[in-house]
Design a protein around this motif. Sequence first.
Motif, PDB file in Angstrom:
ATOM      1  N   VAL A 253       0.872  -1.177   0.000  1.00 51.07           N
ATOM      2  CA  VAL A 253       0.000   0.000   0.000  1.00 51.07           C
ATOM      3  C   VAL A 253       0.902   1.217   0.000  1.00 51.07           C
ATOM      4  CG1 VAL A 253      -1.712   1.330   1.263  1.00 51.07           C
ATOM      5  CG2 VAL A 253      -1.889  -1.161   1.168  1.00 51.07           C
ATOM      6  N   LEU A 254       0.763   2.089  -1.032  1.00 53.32           N
ATOM      7  CA  LEU A 254       1.567   3.302  -1.146  1.00 53.32           C
ATOM      8  C   LEU A 254       0.701   4.484  -0.741  1.00 53.32           C
ATOM      9  CD1 LEU A 254       4.417   4.190  -2.102  1.00 53.32           C
ATOM     10  CD2 LEU A 254       3.364   4.733  -4.306  1.00 53.32           C
ATOM     11  N   GLU A 255       1.189   5.286   0.163  1.00 53.86           N
ATOM     12  CA  GLU A 255       0.444   6.446   0.664  1.00 53.86           C
ATOM     13  C   GLU A 255       1.301   7.688   0.521  1.00 53.86           C
ATOM     14  OE1 GLU A 255      -2.061   4.124   4.185  1.00 53.86           O
ATOM     15  OE2 GLU A 255      -0.301   5.329   4.694  1.00 53.86           O
ATOM     16  N   TYR A 256       0.598   8.833   0.350  1.00 51.69           N
ATOM     17  CA  TYR A 256       1.313  10.110   0.269  1.00 51.69           C
ATOM     18  C   TYR A 256       0.466  11.161   0.954  1.00 51.69           C
ATOM     19  CZ  TYR A 256      -1.931  11.449  -3.449  1.00 51.69           C
ATOM     20  OH  TYR A 256      -3.070  11.759  -4.155  1.00 51.69           O
ATOM     21  N   CYS A 257       1.165  12.213   1.336  1.00 47.78           N
ATOM     22  CA  CYS A 257       0.479  13.375   1.906  1.00 47.78           C
ATOM     23  C   CYS A 257       1.237  14.615   1.483  1.00 47.78           C
ATOM     24  CB  CYS A 257       0.396  13.276   3.438  1.00 47.78           C
ATOM     25  SG  CYS A 257       1.958  13.526   4.293  1.00 47.78           S
ATOM     26  N   PHE A 258       0.520  15.726   1.350  1.00 46.59           N
ATOM     27  CA  PHE A 258       1.144  16.969   0.923  1.00 46.59           C
ATOM     28  C   PHE A 258       1.889  17.592   2.100  1.00 46.59           C
ATOM     29  CE2 PHE A 258      -2.307  16.367  -2.129  1.00 46.59           C
ATOM     30  CZ  PHE A 258      -1.637  16.555  -3.319  1.00 46.59           C
TER      31      PHE A 258
ATOM     32  N   ILE B 178      -2.919   9.845   2.028  1.00 46.63           N
ATOM     33  CA  ILE B 178      -3.845   9.426   0.962  1.00 46.63           C
ATOM     34  C   ILE B 178      -3.284   8.137   0.376  1.00 46.63           C
ATOM     35  CG2 ILE B 178      -4.897  10.050  -1.246  1.00 46.63           C
ATOM     36  CD1 ILE B 178      -4.382  13.005  -0.453  1.00 46.63           C
ATOM     37  N   VAL B 179      -4.178   7.147   0.231  1.00 52.65           N
ATOM     38  CA  VAL B 179      -3.771   5.878  -0.366  1.00 52.65           C
ATOM     39  C   VAL B 179      -3.717   6.048  -1.867  1.00 52.65           C
ATOM     40  CG1 VAL B 179      -4.329   3.452  -0.642  1.00 52.65           C
ATOM     41  CG2 VAL B 179      -4.800   4.602   1.527  1.00 52.65           C
ATOM     42  N   ALA B 180      -2.521   5.757  -2.432  1.00 49.93           N
ATOM     43  CA  ALA B 180      -2.346   5.961  -3.879  1.00 49.93           C
ATOM     44  C   ALA B 180      -2.949   4.823  -4.670  1.00 49.93           C
ATOM     45  CB  ALA B 180      -0.863   6.116  -4.205  1.00 49.93           C
ATOM     46  N   ASN B 181      -2.890   3.603  -4.128  1.00 44.26           N
ATOM     47  CA  ASN B 181      -3.416   2.441  -4.853  1.00 44.26           C
ATOM     48  C   ASN B 181      -4.628   1.910  -4.105  1.00 44.26           C
ATOM     49  OD1 ASN B 181      -1.479   1.781  -2.857  1.00 44.26           O
ATOM     50  ND2 ASN B 181      -1.521  -0.360  -3.513  1.00 44.26           N
ATOM     51  N   THR B 182      -5.745   1.792  -4.808  1.00 39.77           N
ATOM     52  CA  THR B 182      -6.965   1.321  -4.170  1.00 39.77           C
ATOM     53  C   THR B 182      -6.897  -0.162  -3.865  1.00 39.77           C
ATOM     54  OG1 THR B 182      -7.925   1.005  -6.354  1.00 39.77           O
ATOM     55  CG2 THR B 182      -8.368   3.113  -5.264  1.00 39.77           C
ATOM     56  N   GLU B 183      -6.130  -0.933  -4.626  1.00 38.03           N
ATOM     57  CA  GLU B 183      -5.958  -2.354  -4.406  1.00 38.03           C
ATOM     58  C   GLU B 183      -4.483  -2.650  -4.136  1.00 38.03           C
ATOM     59  OE1 GLU B 183      -7.466  -4.433  -7.722  1.00 38.03           O
ATOM     60  OE2 GLU B 183      -9.572  -3.849  -7.378  1.00 38.03           O
ATOM     61  N   LEU B 184      -4.280  -3.753  -3.447  1.00 35.70           N
ATOM     62  CA  LEU B 184      -2.891  -4.133  -3.150  1.00 35.70           C
ATOM     63  C   LEU B 184      -2.135  -4.383  -4.439  1.00 35.70           C
ATOM     64  CD1 LEU B 184      -3.332  -6.645  -0.170  1.00 35.70           C
ATOM     65  CD2 LEU B 184      -2.617  -4.255  -0.064  1.00 35.70           C
ATOM     66  N   ILE B 185      -0.897  -3.932  -4.478  1.00 29.62           N
ATOM     67  CA  ILE B 185      -0.050  -4.154  -5.653  1.00 29.62           C
ATOM     68  C   ILE B 185       1.063  -5.117  -5.245  1.00 29.62           C
ATOM     69  CG2 ILE B 185      -0.536  -1.940  -6.744  1.00 29.62           C
ATOM     70  CD1 ILE B 185       2.017  -0.869  -5.549  1.00 29.62           C
ATOM     71  N   GLU B 186       1.401  -5.982  -6.178  1.00 29.67           N
ATOM     72  CA  GLU B 186       2.454  -6.957  -5.901  1.00 29.67           C
ATOM     73  C   GLU B 186       3.812  -6.470  -6.364  1.00 29.67           C
ATOM     74  OE1 GLU B 186       1.373 -10.642  -7.629  1.00 29.67           O
ATOM     75  OE2 GLU B 186      -0.415 -10.906  -6.349  1.00 29.67           O
ATOM     76  N   LYS B 187       3.858  -5.557  -7.356  1.00 29.44           N
ATOM     77  CA  LYS B 187       5.128  -5.040  -7.839  1.00 29.44           C
ATOM     78  C   LYS B 187       5.700  -4.050  -6.831  1.00 29.44           C
ATOM     79  CE  LYS B 187       4.018  -5.580 -12.744  1.00 29.44           C
ATOM     80  NZ  LYS B 187       3.948  -4.909 -14.076  1.00 29.44           N
ATOM     81  N   THR B 188       7.005  -3.803  -6.980  1.00 30.32           N
ATOM     82  CA  THR B 188       7.691  -2.872  -6.061  1.00 30.32           C
ATOM     83  C   THR B 188       7.906  -1.527  -6.746  1.00 30.32           C
ATOM     84  OG1 THR B 188       9.835  -3.751  -6.770  1.00 30.32           O
ATOM     85  CG2 THR B 188       8.833  -4.755  -4.824  1.00 30.32           C
ATOM     86  N   LYS B 189       7.014  -1.176  -7.605  1.00 37.16           N
ATOM     87  CA  LYS B 189       7.085   0.123  -8.282  1.00 37.16           C
ATOM     88  C   LYS B 189       5.676   0.610  -8.566  1.00 37.16           C
ATOM     89  CE  LYS B 189       9.226   2.311 -12.337  1.00 37.16           C
ATOM     90  NZ  LYS B 189      10.070   2.067 -13.529  1.00 37.16           N
ATOM     91  N   PHE B 190       5.455   1.884  -8.347  1.00 36.31           N
ATOM     92  CA  PHE B 190       4.104   2.426  -8.567  1.00 36.31           C
ATOM     93  C   PHE B 190       4.229   3.919  -8.867  1.00 36.31           C
ATOM     94  CE2 PHE B 190      -0.035   4.132  -7.287  1.00 36.31           C
ATOM     95  CZ  PHE B 190      -0.878   3.264  -7.952  1.00 36.31           C
ATOM     96  N   THR B 191       3.327   4.374  -9.766  1.00 39.08           N
ATOM     97  CA  THR B 191       3.328   5.788 -10.175  1.00 39.08           C
ATOM     98  C   THR B 191       2.103   6.467  -9.593  1.00 39.08           C
ATOM     99  OG1 THR B 191       4.478   5.270 -12.238  1.00 39.08           O
ATOM    100  CG2 THR B 191       3.312   7.378 -12.121  1.00 39.08           C
ATOM    101  N   ILE B 192       2.376   7.528  -8.837  1.00 40.59           N
ATOM    102  CA  ILE B 192       1.285   8.335  -8.265  1.00 40.59           C
ATOM    103  C   ILE B 192       0.909   9.390  -9.297  1.00 40.59           C
ATOM    104  CG2 ILE B 192       0.610   9.793  -6.318  1.00 40.59           C
ATOM    105  CD1 ILE B 192       2.839   8.489  -4.700  1.00 40.59           C
TER     106      ILE B 192
END
Length: 1195
Positions: free
Chosen positions: A796-801, A808-822
């Motif tokens: 689960v990738l999260e960010y905040c300003f 804020i959760v960037a991905n609504t579903e769990l991701i298995e890869k170790t890379k994600f674009t917000i």
Amino acid sequence: MPEPTKKEENEVLAPAPAPAPEEPNKEKEAGTAPAKEPNKEKEAGTAPAKEPNKEKEAGTSPGKDEEDASPPVALPPEWSIGESPAGEEQDKQNANSQLSTLFVEKPQGGSVKVGENITFIAKVQAEDLLRKPTIKWFKGKWMDLASKAGKHLQLKETFERHSRVYTFEMQIIKAKENYAGNYRCEVTYKDKFDSCSFDLEVHESTGTTPNIDIRSAFKRSGEGQDDAGELDFSGLLKRREVKQQEEQPEVDVWELLKNAKPSEYEKIAFQYGITDLRGMLKRLKRMRRVEKKSAAFARILDPAYQVDKGGRVRFVVELADPKLEVKWYKNGQEIRPSTKYIFEHKGCERIMFINNCVLTDDSEYYVTAGDEKCSTELFVREPPVMVTKQLEDTKAYCGERVELECEVSEDDANVKWFKNGEEIIPGPKSRYHIKVEGKKHILVIEGATKADTAEYSVMTTGGQSSAKLSVDLKPLKILTPLTDQTVNLGKEICLKCEVSENITGKWTKNGLPVQESDRLKIVHKGRIHKLVIANALVEDEGDYVFTPDAYSVTLPAKVHVIDPPKINLDGLGDDNTVTVIAGNKLRLEIPISGEPPPKAIWSRADKAIMEGSGRIRAENYPDSTTLVIDIAEKDDSGVYHINLKNEAGEAHASIKIKVVDIPDPPVAPNVTDVGDDWCVVTWEPPVYDGGSPILGYFIERKKKQSSRWMRLNFDLCKETIFEPKKMIEGVAYEVRIFAVNAVGISKPSMPSKPFVPLAVTSPPTLLTVDSVTDTTVTMKWRPPDQIGAAGLDGYVLEYCFEGTDDWIVANTELIEKTKFTITGLPTDSRIFVRVKAVNAAGASEPKYYSQPILVKEIIEPPKIRIPRHLKQTYIRRVGEAINLVIPFQGKPRPELIWTKDGAPIDKNQINIRNSETDTIVFIRKAERSHSGKYDLQVKVEKFVETASIDIRVIDRPGPPQLVKIEDVWGENVALSWTPPRDDGNTAITGYTIQKADKKSMEWFTVIEHYHRTSATITELVIGNEYYFRVFAENMCGLSEDATMTKESAVIAKDGKIYKNPVYEDFDFTEAPMFTQPLVNTYAVAGYNATLNCSVRGNPKPKITWMKNKVAIKDDPRYRMFSNQGVCTLEIRKPSPYDGGTYCCQAVNDLGTVEIECKLEVKGGLSFCRLLLQGVPPNIIDSYLRDLHSSNPEEY
């Protein structure tokens, strides 16, 4: 008389050599005078001395001063020096008490009659001895008998080889009475020693009565001893009946001494009772000096005169001139006329009479006439002392004072007393006392006992007397007898009796002696005897007897001790409660007491418990009563009563018996919470505690698939909650509980429901920014270090300003890869990013990016990272695959252009694949046409970066162009050839030459790896005809074909003169030249780096390495190698400081050449760590650039 000085003694003794020993055993250890043999007495013309019987051992060792003063006159062989009997006896006891270490058979004492033979035998075991042991025979304490062997003594020794035993014999031949005494045998071997003492008794032959020499018997002890001047009576011991000795003719002792040899002086002095032998020898010496004839005296004084005490002596000299004045002297003092000293003149004779001689008159006398004088010696003898009143037989009672009285002929005479032939020596602790009242001598015995019954005798120098003493007991009367007593336990017992005499006695109980103690006292006051026992005990009961000493009378009494019954319940505690476990056997033993032993009765609820074989029964013993319950049951609990009764009284007691059991098992436990390796367990106490409070609980667990339970606590758990730990994550477990009370452990509870310990993963690692655009941020990370048994479901990738705390959760579903674009981010905004790993146990701790990320695309100039192996010419063989990966950097994604030799690449022959971080050149099968220079251009907007790669595809060479025979001579052929037209796109490394006989045409290799284009083939067979062929060789191998000579070479049989060709010397000198240059190199800080190049030249050039134009010398961080022209500089663990321009210089006589390269040292530990983790160098470089831009102070 004055004592002789030491000088005079030496003068007297000088001519007296010691005679050779004749008879070894003629010595007495008593120190008394030995009897002279009859034949010797007859030769001397004196009365024969009577040989004494076995004499009493007496005499003491002389003191040091007296020993020095006494003359060392040699003793005859039959004389001995006496030893103290006490010392002899002590030595004898010590010798016998020692444990024998060498003797296997010791000599035993024996007895023999006079004139008979006796042999003593000693045996020594020699099994452990390497040589013969040393043995010595002694008489008395010191006299070694080895030197006395002769007619009367023989020493023998034998060795028995079979048993290895040494046998030593001492044989005494024709024994005499003075041979009797103590003997000793000593054996020594190295550090081992053993000794044994034995006695010899010599008895008189039947019908012989030897005579007594009264002078020898009553001589004075030798001078220099402690008892000097005392009479020695040992010569007359054990002779009760002495007949009056017949008078013998007067013997002039002086004449005997004057005519005797010096060795016989001691013997004569001992025989005739001379007390001052030294004085006589001194006088004899002076007398012997007078040899010249006197002018004043016609007749001088005799050498010596002898007179009895109280007698008269006459000295006579005859003068040559009657007118000479005569003066008489005694010990140097002039004698005046008196009633004692009378002078007469008869013509030329001058006479002096001495009347009533006393012992003080024993001295030296001389007479002077003019200037001359003559001297003589006077000896005064004491008359023997006679017993005028004999002893009388006496009877007495025990305890009385006894006096034995006699009278002698002179006052204060020296008298000795004997008891059964042994001398009585009075002392301060002795019961014997001697009183002297003038001529009367009395022996007093204080408190006579039966042991004093004996024959007592008295002895003087002239006679003896004996009498018998008989000591009996007085009649004893019993005034008060002992009486029987009956006493209560703890009371005092007093047994009392009275007898008519004040005597001691012994108390016994049941035939055993009574010993005094703090509780038992024995009292004796006059005629009354008491036995008092305080605090009577049962063991004091018995038959007591008092027996007076020395009487056969006994006084008996019986003592009977009684005691009321008592019950001892001290071991049961305050409430007299006994606890027993159900099912066990109870044997309750209660100590009881009472005299006589009481009868015990057990009861429960007014019902008596009988003795017998029932489950509940009683057992009675004299000192205890026992209640037995074979198998205890719960219903056996209750109060039990004991009743005791005997003739002294009764006793009662009650005992409570409590039957307990183990508790019931608890109910099944509940698992309320679970962790990665722990859980929380709770339970309820058991319904029934077994009659004893619950002390605690034991907890066990097991794996669900296993049947083995494991104890979790060894100390009781007091609570009903427990936390098991150290479980394996992901494994199903079950838990059960045991209850514990004072009786034991309950059965286990039902197991809990199965549960599985699970744990969240550790946080993800290496969260970094992969790329940033105006609206997106791409993050990548690495998986957690610890995932656990629950696995990893996703991230689960999260960010905040920046400035807010809303994640804020960037991905609504769990991701298995170790890379994600917000996506959908505002331009120029700053955000914080974190990532979590999620599994069945939940989300892990988040991994935060360390700083806010600016949402704005950044232009990064392009940069190409040429791998190290591509910085040199990349060589591959024909047919091999070429796969080149060229990393690069640049943002946004750069544009890539490949060219070959300045022309675009034919993508039908060469495959090009590009990605965001690298480009790949792939050729499946390389051909020589693929060789060339490949240029790469990376372009980002207006920024351009180029790089070049040299690729060479090589193949095997073609054959040489022409091979010809230059000359043939003898057994040699000279060949030459030209290099091949096709070198296989690489240098020719050598040639291989083969020969073949024309007859067989089988080819044989003559030379391999030959570098020149001409060669001489030798050792050919004369008469054969040869063909030759040559193969070219490069790094790919030999050429496929070979070029053969067109003509053949014939090795002629007939000889011909060979003319050596003239060759010009070849100039091998060459200026240095680098055949392989240095290339620019990147190094990692902390890891060794090397710079390589190759050089040739003749003479061999000198190599010098420089950094930044400064020569490198004696620096331990650099190591330089040169092998076959290859020069290497190794930089050990470089740092950024080691970066710079390195130069290799080669110098010889023909010139100097240099080549340079640049070395760049990258990063430190961070760069190395990232590289080891597989991060591409372009990403590492970008990452380090970001760190440098964000934290310039740290870099």
